[in-house]
Structures are given as C-alpha cells and as structure tokens.
Design a protein around this motif. Structure first.
Motif, PDB file in Angstrom:
ATOM      1  N   LYS A 190     -24.249  81.170  -8.175  1.00 57.31           N
ATOM      2  CA  LYS A 190     -25.368  80.236  -8.268  1.00 57.31           C
ATOM      3  C   LYS A 190     -25.522  79.753  -9.698  1.00 57.31           C
ATOM      4  O   LYS A 190     -25.773  78.572  -9.953  1.00 57.31           O
ATOM      5  CB  LYS A 190     -26.657  80.924  -7.804  1.00 57.31           C
ATOM      6  CG  LYS A 190     -26.973  80.637  -6.354  1.00 57.31           C
ATOM      7  CD  LYS A 190     -28.331  81.150  -5.998  1.00 57.31           C
ATOM      8  CE  LYS A 190     -28.556  81.030  -4.497  1.00 57.31           C
ATOM      9  NZ  LYS A 190     -29.601  81.942  -4.059  1.00 57.31           N
ATOM     10  N   GLN A 191     -25.382  80.679 -10.618  1.00 55.15           N
ATOM     11  CA  GLN A 191     -25.518  80.338 -12.035  1.00 55.15           C
ATOM     12  C   GLN A 191     -24.457  79.323 -12.426  1.00 55.15           C
ATOM     13  O   GLN A 191     -24.753  78.315 -13.082  1.00 55.15           O
ATOM     14  CB  GLN A 191     -25.356  81.629 -12.871  1.00 55.15           C
ATOM     15  CG  GLN A 191     -25.689  81.477 -14.341  1.00 55.15           C
ATOM     16  CD  GLN A 191     -27.155  81.119 -14.543  1.00 55.15           C
ATOM     17  OE1 GLN A 191     -28.025  81.670 -13.871  1.00 55.15           O
ATOM     18  NE2 GLN A 191     -27.412  80.174 -15.421  1.00 55.15           N
ATOM     19  N   LYS A 208     -22.947  77.221 -10.482  1.00 54.84           N
ATOM     20  CA  LYS A 208     -23.295  75.942  -9.866  1.00 54.84           C
ATOM     21  C   LYS A 208     -24.359  75.225 -10.682  1.00 54.84           C
ATOM     22  O   LYS A 208     -24.294  74.020 -10.906  1.00 54.84           O
ATOM     23  CB  LYS A 208     -23.809  76.192  -8.445  1.00 54.84           C
ATOM     24  CG  LYS A 208     -22.827  75.762  -7.379  1.00 54.84           C
ATOM     25  CD  LYS A 208     -23.473  75.838  -6.025  1.00 54.84           C
ATOM     26  CE  LYS A 208     -22.432  75.835  -4.936  1.00 54.84           C
ATOM     27  NZ  LYS A 208     -23.021  76.247  -3.654  1.00 54.84           N
ATOM     28  N   LYS A 209     -25.353  76.026 -11.094  1.00 54.60           N
ATOM     29  CA  LYS A 209     -26.453  75.458 -11.866  1.00 54.60           C
ATOM     30  C   LYS A 209     -25.926  74.847 -13.164  1.00 54.60           C
ATOM     31  O   LYS A 209     -26.263  73.710 -13.526  1.00 54.60           O
ATOM     32  CB  LYS A 209     -27.455  76.569 -12.200  1.00 54.60           C
ATOM     33  CG  LYS A 209     -28.908  76.141 -12.122  1.00 54.60           C
ATOM     34  CD  LYS A 209     -29.760  77.377 -12.306  1.00 54.60           C
ATOM     35  CE  LYS A 209     -31.159  77.074 -12.716  1.00 54.60           C
ATOM     36  NZ  LYS A 209     -31.860  78.313 -13.053  1.00 54.60           N
ATOM     37  N   ASN A 210     -25.046  75.603 -13.818  1.00 55.01           N
ATOM     38  CA  ASN A 210     -24.457  75.108 -15.061  1.00 55.01           C
ATOM     39  C   ASN A 210     -23.708  73.802 -14.812  1.00 55.01           C
ATOM     40  O   ASN A 210     -23.828  72.844 -15.593  1.00 55.01           O
ATOM     41  CB  ASN A 210     -23.497  76.146 -15.644  1.00 55.01           C
ATOM     42  CG  ASN A 210     -24.250  77.338 -16.192  1.00 55.01           C
ATOM     43  OD1 ASN A 210     -25.468  77.260 -16.361  1.00 55.01           O
ATOM     44  ND2 ASN A 210     -23.549  78.424 -16.445  1.00 55.01           N
ATOM     45  N   LYS A 252     -24.246  71.651 -12.507  1.00 52.48           N
ATOM     46  CA  LYS A 252     -25.209  70.587 -12.247  1.00 52.48           C
ATOM     47  C   LYS A 252     -25.798  70.067 -13.559  1.00 52.48           C
ATOM     48  O   LYS A 252     -25.915  68.864 -13.770  1.00 52.48           O
ATOM     49  CB  LYS A 252     -26.329  71.121 -11.351  1.00 52.48           C
ATOM     50  CG  LYS A 252     -26.511  70.268 -10.105  1.00 52.48           C
ATOM     51  CD  LYS A 252     -27.630  70.804  -9.268  1.00 52.48           C
ATOM     52  CE  LYS A 252     -27.499  70.286  -7.844  1.00 52.48           C
ATOM     53  NZ  LYS A 252     -28.422  70.973  -6.970  1.00 52.48           N
ATOM     54  N   GLN A 253     -26.130  71.023 -14.414  1.00 52.03           N
ATOM     55  CA  GLN A 253     -26.706  70.622 -15.698  1.00 52.03           C
ATOM     56  C   GLN A 253     -25.700  69.806 -16.494  1.00 52.03           C
ATOM     57  O   GLN A 253     -26.047  68.791 -17.105  1.00 52.03           O
ATOM     58  CB  GLN A 253     -27.121  71.856 -16.491  1.00 52.03           C
ATOM     59  CG  GLN A 253     -28.526  72.293 -16.134  1.00 52.03           C
ATOM     60  CD  GLN A 253     -28.896  73.586 -16.817  1.00 52.03           C
ATOM     61  OE1 GLN A 253     -28.059  74.227 -17.446  1.00 52.03           O
ATOM     62  NE2 GLN A 253     -30.152  73.948 -16.694  1.00 52.03           N
TER      63      GLN A 253
END
Lengths: 299, 327
Positions: free
Chosen positions: B306-307, B309-311, B313-314
């Motif tokens: 998840k982390q 993915k988040k990165n 996205k950012q």
C-alpha cells in the motif's frame, strides 16, 4: 514503611506461591484425567484382546487374561475370520502402497519445491498459486471425477491410482518451499554451478541432505496418512478382491457384528491393526510433535 | 503431473456434474438439472427423495461439526494456555503432549470399529460402555432375564451423534492444542513479562494478551477444521450396525457423495448427483479457503505494498504538477 511491608511482606509472597502450587496440582490432576480418557479405549482394547469371548460378553475387566494365543489362533485359523481378515495380506498390501507413496511424495515434492525455489521462470507464481489452490480442495470433492476418469482408463482395481497420485502432494510442496525459503540460500546452488555440478546432481547431493529435517517430518506424516487412508483405497478397489484389500478395509470388513461371535478375536484384529502404529508413534513422537507445531500437517 | 492427478479429476468432476445419471445416458449433457434436483428437488418424487437426502446430509455434517468443534476448541485452548504458562510447574509436560496427540495417529477406520464394539447395545451382551454404566447404576440390569436396558449408543439418533462427536473431539483435540501452543509461543514473551510486572492475573493476561494475539490462528483453525468437517467420512461411514446402510442420523456430505458413485455402498450409481454435490462442496470449500487466506495473509507485506502504491500516486501527482511530463 509499615504500609510497604503489608504489600511486599513475606506472608503475601507465601500466599502467592501456595496459590501457584495449588493451581499446578489441580491442573496436574486434570491432565492425568485427560490422559486416562485418551488411553482408556486403547487399554480396554488390548486387555480384551487377551480375554475369552464369553468373559468379555459377561463382564468388564481391566486385568489382562491369558487367552492371547487362543484369540490369535482363532483369528488366523478359523475360516470365518481368516476369509475376511488376514493380517499378513493386510500388512503386505498396506506396506506396499504406503511405502511407495511415501517415497514418491517426499522425493517429488522436494524436487518441485526445489524447482520453485531455485529457478525463475515465467509461470512460477501461477504454478505456485495453483498448487496452493489445489491444496485447499478436499479429496472428497475430486473423488467422483477421479473414479470416473480411472474407470475410463480401466485402472480401477489396481494400485496405480493409489500410488502415483502421491507424486503430486501440494501440502508437502508448500511446507518444503517455506522450509527452503528460511534455510536454503541460493548462493550454494551458484557455488555448485561454478564448480561444474549438473543441476540434478546439485539437487541430489546438496539440496536433499540439507533438507533432511523437513523430509523426515514430511515422510512420517505421509506414511501415517497413507497407512490410515480408508477412503481412497475403498473407492478405487471397486470389486474389493480380498487379495488387494488394505488393512483399514479389512477392519471395516469385520465390523459386521452379527456374523462374528468371538469378541476376543474381534478385539485381537483391532489390536493387530492399531498397535503397530502406536509403537511407531511412541518411537517417533518427538519428531511428530515438532512437525505438528511447525504447522506441517493438514488433513 | 499436477494437472493429471489433481486438476483433471477436479475438472472431470465438473464435467460429470453436468451429465446424466443412468448408465445409458452418462454422455448426455443435462445442464444444471442435477443441481436443480439437489437443491430444490421439485421435478418428481425420486428427485425429491434425493433432495431430502442431500439436505439431511448437510444438516448432519453441520451438527456433527459444531458438536465436535466447540468442546475441542475449548479443551485445546485451555490446555495450550496452561501448557505454555511458565509460572505453573507441572511435571511431565512432554509426556502429556505425546499422550494427548496419540489418538490422532490411529487409523480412523479402526477407531470407528473399536468404538462400535465398546458401545455395543445388544440387550444380553452389551458393550463395555453400557456394562460400566450398569455398574455405576445408570443402566438398569434385570438379573432374572439377564438383560440390560441398554442405552442405544449406535441406533439412537442423538446417542450415536454424541458418540461420533466424542470420537472426533478425542481424535483432534491434541492436534489443535499443539497448533495453538505454537501460536502462543510465537507471541513476544516480553508482553507476558510486562503484564506480570504490572500485576495482571492469568485471566487478564488471557483476555488482554493471549486471546487477541491468537485470534488469527484461532480463525485459521476454525476454517481448516470446517473444511475438515465437510470431509468427515471414515467414522460416520463405519459407525453402523447394518453393513449396507449408513444410518440417516450420521450421513454426512462426504458419505452422500461416496454412496452416489460407489456401487457397493447401497443404491445405484449416480455419477451426476455425486459430481453436482462435489461441485457445491468445492465452492463452499473455496469460500472458506479464501477466508483462511484473508486471515493469515501477511499484514506487513500488504501495508508495504500500500505504501508503495501511495508513493507511486504521489509521484504521479507530482508529475502532473510539472504539466504531465514524466521526468
């Protein structure tokens, strides 16, 4: 100060250790009762195997008697019994099936796990997922299709469908792969390659000795599972020829209690079926308990 | 190899499920008719009987499973907690473990026949259990006719079910106990230490530390035991007096499937129904298996993914700020 004493004083401490002792004692008693329950049916079985039929029918006793030889004789010589339960044929058939399938299970599962661990190929993850998926499917679900398939191949009433499918044992592969992940570094394979060892030789001479603990545990479980299996043999050996029956199938044969009046002989048959595996268990119990704790068994 | 021995039988089961039942029309594709018969059975009288049989087998499986799982988990959990409690000093722990696991390795078929002998219910020659009960005074004995008023442990509905539940519990509690023990031993010991320094009693430790941290393993045990319960075969199949018929009180789904394709097990061969029942069982197992996977999945790994993915996205957002140009 006096307040502190009353909290941490000696009297309190004694009380505490007394409480622990009491609890330990009560639990010990409870464990003994449970042990008793665990062993009682087996004990009655062994005792009754040494008693005379009429004595068993009329009273219960916990003291062994001296009819052991006579019961054994009835079981082996009397046609009523020996036509249904022949302990030697049962042992032999069970041993053939169990021996081969244990070797196949362990060897080929180790090979598969090795392949999945060492090599990187395209469908690796897909193959592993399929193996895990199949692991979850109980035998009973596939049995109808399996028997139908074997009928088409005309392989029912032979040992082939009982032995060869053991090559594919997903649960064992899963266990072995997780064992390899934790204790089989890939560098060793690299080193062997540099030294000029062939791939299969690397597997035989390096991987297998390193995986001995995992192989031993899995072999024990494969052996027990196959020895105890009643479902698969009775569904494949459709015509149930006497010469082909495995030990559990013979046991199920003597359960028809109307035909057999000699209780001593019935208990004797059960004892002959149960006692060998209990002895094996006692000898290997250390490994078995450790194996269960590793989560290696799934039935 | 895997395809040949594991996957193909599975696929073949699906194929068989859509085919006719009689020998003559085994190659006839009947579509969903087998499923319709099993689940609703409203076509004619014969199918209603099969439907009733199937529902009964499901009900029995469920009853037997509940009746064996609840005592089993209670017993195993309490034993596992006591065995791993370092404060208690109990001699011979290793011995108890070995003995309690013992029933699990004995051939289930032999166990069924053994209990059948022990629980015999004949009036003049009862089994050991009835005899013991008569000594205690629960089972009346009439000396004049030399007959016992035995408890019907084999043919009685609830009596036989209770015996089967007992056998299942007897066989499996050791296994569950050792699994739970390895779970408890996996809990960080400093937590227990901290709790004992804080003065927590054993009940509090169990409620606040052991149970919450053990919950995933408990759930895993629950699901695997459920899958195991659906496969229950040997003992219900062999615990019977009449050789050809399994009593209706003990007929499980696995027995139902077996009877429908095995010619010697009474009744005619009906591969179609057996296949359809297997397919239904397969989907239930699949759902349960997915639940087990969901519970035991690696939470840290998922969090890491998840982390990532988040990165990503950012990073994408940051890119957009530069006019969508990827740098």
């Amino acid at each position: 100060m006096s307040n502190m004493r009353s909290v941490y004083g000696t009297s309190k401490k004694d009380n505490y250790s007394l409480k622990i002792k009491m609890k330990s004692g009560i639990l010990f008693l409870w464990f003994v009762i449970l042990t008793f329950i665990c062993l009682l049916p087996i004990y009655i079985l062994v005792v009754n195997a040494t008693r005379e039929s009429t004595a068993i029918a009329n009273s219960t006793s916990f003291i062994p008697s001296h009819y052991f030889g006579q019961n054994l004789n009835t079981l082996l010589k009397n046609v009523t019994y020996s036509s249904v339960f022949n302990v030697w044929i049962g042992y032999r058939n069970s041993a053939i099936i169990t021996g081969f399938s244990t070797i196949f299970t362990v060897f080929f599962s180790a090979l598969t796990a090795y392949g999945l661990h060492v090599y990187d190929f395209k469908i690796k993850e897909a193959a592993y997922t399929i193996i895990l998926l199949v692991m979850m499917v109980p035998v009973q679900v596939t049995s109808a299709g399996f028997v139908d398939f074997m009928l088409k191949l005309k392989l029912t009433d032979s040992y082939i469908p009982l032995i060869f499918p053991s090559i594919a044992a997903p649960a064992v592969v899963y266990f072995m792969r997780s064992y390899m992940k934790s204790s089989f570094p890939l560098d060793i394979v690299e080193a062997a390659r540099i030294d000029g060892s062939g791939e299969f030789r690397t597997f035989l001479t390096i991987a297998i000795p390193m995986m001995k603990p995992a192989i031993a545990v899995q072999a024990i479980f494969a052996f027990i599972a196959s020895w105890n299996n009643y479902y698969t043999p009775s569904m494949i050996l459709l015509s149930s020829k006497f010469k082909q029956k495995t030990l559990p199938m013979m046991i199920s044969g003597i359960q028809a209690s109307d035909k057999f009046k000699d209780y001593g002989a019935i208990y004797m048959a059960l004892a002959l079926a149960i006692v060998p595996i209990v002895i094996v268990y006692i000898l290997l119990s250390k490994f078995i308990i450790a194996g269960v704790a590793l989560g290696g068994v799934k039935e | 190899m895997y395809f040949f021995f594991q996957l193909y039988p599975l696929i073949n089961t699906f194929i068989v499920a859509f085919h006719g039942n009689k020998e003559a029309d085994e190659h006839l594709v009947v579509g969903l008719q087998n499923f319709q018969d099993l689940l609703f059975g409203d076509r004619n009288r014969a199918t209603r009987k099969i439907h009733e049989n199937f529902v009964l087998s499901f009900k029995n499986t469920f009853i037997l499973w509940i009746g064996n799982f609840i005592p089993q988990i209670a017993l195993s959990l309490s034993l596992a907690v006591w065995f791993t409690d370092s404060k208690l000093k109990i001699p011979g722990k290793g011995f108890f473990k070995v003995v309690m696991y013992l029933p699990n390795i004995i051939t289930a078929a032999s166990v069924a026949v053994l209990f059948l002998q022990l629980c015999g219910e004949a009036e003049s020659i009862p089994g050991t259990l009835n005899m013991l009960l008569s000594k205690v005074g629960i089972v009346p004995y009439d000396p004049a006719s030399r007959k016992y008023e035995t408890i019907q442990f084999v043919s009685g509905m609830w009596e036989s079910r209770i015996v089967v539940m007992f056998i299942q519990t007897w066989m499996w509690f050791g296994n569950t106990m050792i699994m739970l023990m390895s779970g408890i031993m996996g809990i960080n010991p400093s937590l227990f230490e901290a709790a004992s320094i804080d003065g927590a009693n054993s009940g509090q430790v169990f409620r606040k530390i052991t149970f919450p941290l053990l919950a995933p393993i408990m759930a895993y045990t629950l699901v695997t035991s459920m899958i195991g319960g659906l496969q229950m075969f040997d003992i219900p199949y062999l615990y019977k007096r009449d050789v050809s018929n399994v009593s209706d009180n003990l007929k499980t789904v696995a027995v139902f499937i077996y009877e429908k394709f095995h010619p010697s097990a009474g009744g005619q061969k009906q591969f179609g129904y057996s296949g359809a029942a297997s397919v239904l069982l397969f989907f239930i197992t699949l759902v349960l298996g997915c639940i087990a996977f969901y519970i035991t999945r690696d939470k840290d790994e998922i969090a890491r993914k998840k982390q990532i993915k988040k990165n990503a996205k950012q990073a994408q957002l940051a890119n957009k700020q530069f006019g969508g140009l990827s740098l």
